[in-house]
Write a protein that holds these residues in place. Structure first.
Motif, PDB file in Angstrom:
ATOM      1  N   LYS A  19      45.155  31.541  -1.354  1.00 51.79           N
ATOM      2  CA  LYS A  19      46.384  31.449  -1.849  1.00 51.79           C
ATOM      3  C   LYS A  19      46.663  31.701  -3.305  1.00 51.79           C
ATOM      4  O   LYS A  19      47.787  32.071  -3.706  1.00 51.79           O
ATOM      5  CB  LYS A  19      46.774  29.971  -1.418  1.00 51.79           C
ATOM      6  CG  LYS A  19      48.376  29.842  -1.497  1.00 51.79           C
ATOM      7  CD  LYS A  19      48.507  28.357  -1.189  1.00 51.79           C
ATOM      8  CE  LYS A  19      48.077  27.460  -2.253  1.00 51.79           C
ATOM      9  NZ  LYS A  19      48.482  25.917  -2.082  1.00 51.79           N
ATOM     10  N   TYR A 107      50.643  34.092   3.064  1.00 55.56           N
ATOM     11  CA  TYR A 107      49.684  34.752   3.873  1.00 55.56           C
ATOM     12  C   TYR A 107      50.265  35.870   4.811  1.00 55.56           C
ATOM     13  O   TYR A 107      49.747  36.759   5.044  1.00 55.56           O
ATOM     14  CB  TYR A 107      49.056  33.620   4.883  1.00 55.56           C
ATOM     15  CG  TYR A 107      47.910  32.983   4.286  1.00 55.56           C
ATOM     16  CD1 TYR A 107      47.553  32.645   2.912  1.00 55.56           C
ATOM     17  CD2 TYR A 107      46.889  32.558   5.272  1.00 55.56           C
ATOM     18  CE1 TYR A 107      46.339  32.527   2.630  1.00 55.56           C
ATOM     19  CE2 TYR A 107      45.619  31.931   4.791  1.00 55.56           C
ATOM     20  CZ  TYR A 107      45.630  31.928   3.480  1.00 55.56           C
ATOM     21  OH  TYR A 107      44.163  31.355   3.203  1.00 55.56           O
ATOM     22  N   SER A 133      45.787  38.206   9.909  1.00 56.95           N
ATOM     23  CA  SER A 133      45.762  37.058   9.013  1.00 56.95           C
ATOM     24  C   SER A 133      45.051  37.827   8.001  1.00 56.95           C
ATOM     25  O   SER A 133      44.531  38.882   7.733  1.00 56.95           O
ATOM     26  CB  SER A 133      44.953  35.788   9.479  1.00 56.95           C
ATOM     27  OG  SER A 133      43.856  36.125   9.571  1.00 56.95           O
TER      28      SER A 133
END
Length: 206
Positions: A19, A107, A133
């Motif tokens: 992140k 994401y 993902s």
């Protein structure tokens, strides 16, 4: 009294690190960083050769196959197509959600970036819609790069990512790699009903 689940801080930190990379550098840079790290890991893998496809599959079943060692046991579903029942990042995702409930912001944009055509995704035949993902940007190139270290019957092999399924059950399909491999879409959808990942192994004739 039921014991509380012990969380793995390494898993939580890894997801938070991704992140942070996305936030500080943007999705394109983050994609490059994760793929390069995956390829660096693959470089450490020793070369191995199997006499036949059957021997290759037997090595999957006894966990000695180098690909099995990084992702777990896959199943041969015919036509050189394999299904992986459990995502190797499942524990990381579950640990993170135990604390933060939802996956990190950014994401989705990262996943969209991974699915874009690029020289590196073309080289390793990943993405193109099969990424669901950011973890796919680690797992898929790592598997394909390790495949470069494997031979069957004296011939090198290559792996193409055909499809993947998210934790929410959303299926991502790489039509580009389906067309190249000649595998029918229906077969991939069927495999993804009970698996999280679907890929094709090709024995090259060069």
């Amino acid at each position: 009294m039921t014991k509380a689940k012990i969380l793995d801080i390494a898993h939580i930190s890894f997801l938070d690190m991704i992140k942070s990379i996305i936030t500080l550098s943007g999705p394109a840079s983050a994609k490059g960083i994760l793929i390069r790290n995956a390829l660096a890991t693959a470089e450490k893998t020793e070369k191995v050769e199997y006499s036949t496809l059957e021997e290759y599959i037997a090595a999957i079943e006894d966990s000695s196959n180098p690909i099995t060692r990084i992702e777990g046991t896959s199943t041969h579903c015919g036509d050189m197509v394999f299904g992986l029942e459990k995502c190797p990042f499942e524990c990381s995702i579950n640990n993170y959600k135990e604390v933060f409930k939802d996956m990190p912001e950014g994401y989705a944009s990262f996943t969209a970036e991974f699915n874009k055509s690029s020289p590196i995704t073309n080289k390793y035949r990943v993405g193109e819609g099969a990424g669901v993902s950011p973890f796919c940007s680690v797992h898929q190139p790592l598997r394909s790069a390790i495949a470069d270290k494997i031979k069957i019957g004296g011939k090198r092999i290559s792996i193409s990512q055909l499809g993947c399924k998210s934790a929410a059950g959303v299926k991502g399909i790489a039509q580009k790699w389906l067309d190249e491999s000649g595998i029918h879409l229906d077969k991939v959808y069927e495999i993804l009903e009970n698996n999280m990942c679907c890929y094709h192994v090709k024995i090259e004739n060069d």
